[in-house]
Design an enzyme around this catalytic site. Structure first.
Site, short mmCIF file in Angstrom:
data_model
loop_
_atom_site.label_atom_id
_atom_site.label_comp_id
_atom_site.label_asym_id
_atom_site.label_seq_id
_atom_site.Cartn_x
_atom_site.Cartn_y
_atom_site.Cartn_z
N HIS A 85 12.17 15.74 -4.94
CA HIS A 85 13.08 15.30 -5.71
C HIS A 85 13.13 13.50 -5.87
O HIS A 85 13.01 12.86 -6.88
CB HIS A 85 14.53 15.47 -5.55
N HIS A 115 12.93 14.68 -12.27
CA HIS A 115 13.00 13.76 -10.92
C HIS A 115 12.43 12.36 -11.03
O HIS A 115 12.76 11.32 -10.66
CB HIS A 115 12.49 14.53 -9.92
N ASP A 141 9.59 1.32 17.53
CA ASP A 141 9.75 0.47 18.53
C ASP A 141 9.81 0.93 20.21
O ASP A 141 9.28 2.26 19.96
CB ASP A 141 11.23 -0.29 18.27
N ARG A 193 16.34 9.11 19.65
CA ARG A 193 17.54 9.29 20.64
C ARG A 193 18.55 10.21 19.86
O ARG A 193 19.63 10.56 20.52
CB ARG A 193 18.45 8.10 20.73
N CYS A 226 12.51 5.02 15.62
CA CYS A 226 13.10 4.14 16.44
C CYS A 226 14.40 4.70 17.07
O CYS A 226 14.24 6.15 17.26
CB CYS A 226 13.67 2.85 15.95
N ARG A 278 14.41 9.87 -12.71
CA ARG A 278 15.35 9.11 -11.54
C ARG A 278 14.60 8.19 -10.59
O ARG A 278 15.17 7.03 -10.40
CB ARG A 278 16.25 10.29 -10.97
N THR A 302 17.59 5.43 16.55
CA THR A 302 18.46 6.30 15.32
C THR A 302 17.51 6.46 14.08
O THR A 302 17.94 7.42 13.43
CB THR A 302 19.58 5.65 14.97
#
Ligand code: RB5
Length: 152
Positions: free
Chosen positions: A102, A137, A12, A113, A69, A140, A71
């Protein structure tokens, strides 16, 4: 294990510079890069780009996705709503490698940021070059994938 050839990438407005630099970096690593936007700093909505990249990754088994973006969090939350996507926010190389080995993560999200460009490059490299180990793995990851079907 499918060979990873294409990288779908998007951001973004908060992460345009990081997305552009990483796109170049990933090209130099030898991958085919598909830049799905955004292309300007005009304010935009991250779910649009998260969906775009996630659907491409879902439909192309020889690919992974990178999303940027402010965060990384919004991109991750949105990506994990798309069937077949296992997305994670990353900021260190250990988690990046383990998310592939995994968890068979197929989309990595980054906060422009939160981390700097050199950290982002090393984390991207760790993510793209690690391979899913399968074995215990796989069971799972199959359990996670079954959550998609439970929604039908
Ligand atoms: C945009 O201001 C910001 O909210 C976005 O880039 C992202 O950090 C959302 O998770």
């Amino acid at each position: 294990m499918p060979e990873i050839k294409r990288i779908y990438i998007a951001c973004d407005h908060a992460a345009l510079g990081m997305k552009n630099e990483i796109a170049q970096y990933v090209k130099e690593m030898g991958y085919e890069v598909s830049d799905e936007g955004t292309y300007t700093e005009e304010s935009t909505d991250y779910p649009v780009y998260s969906k775009k990249v996630s659907e491409k990754v879902r439909d192309d088994e020889n690919s992974l996705g990178l999303l940027f973006c402010g965060t990384g969090i919004g991109m991750e939350i949105a990506a994990n709503k798309i069937r077949g996507i296992r997305a994670t926010v990353l900021s260190d190389t250990y988690s990046a490698a383990l998310s592939r080995k995994h968890n068979n993560a197929n989309v990595a999200c980054f906060g422009a940021r939160v981390i700097g460009i050199e950290t982002a490059k090393s984390v991207v490299k760790a993510f793209l070059t690690a391979e899913f180990e399968g074995g215990r793995h796989q069971r799972r990851v199959d359990m996670i994938n079954a959550f998609d079907k439970a929604d039908d």
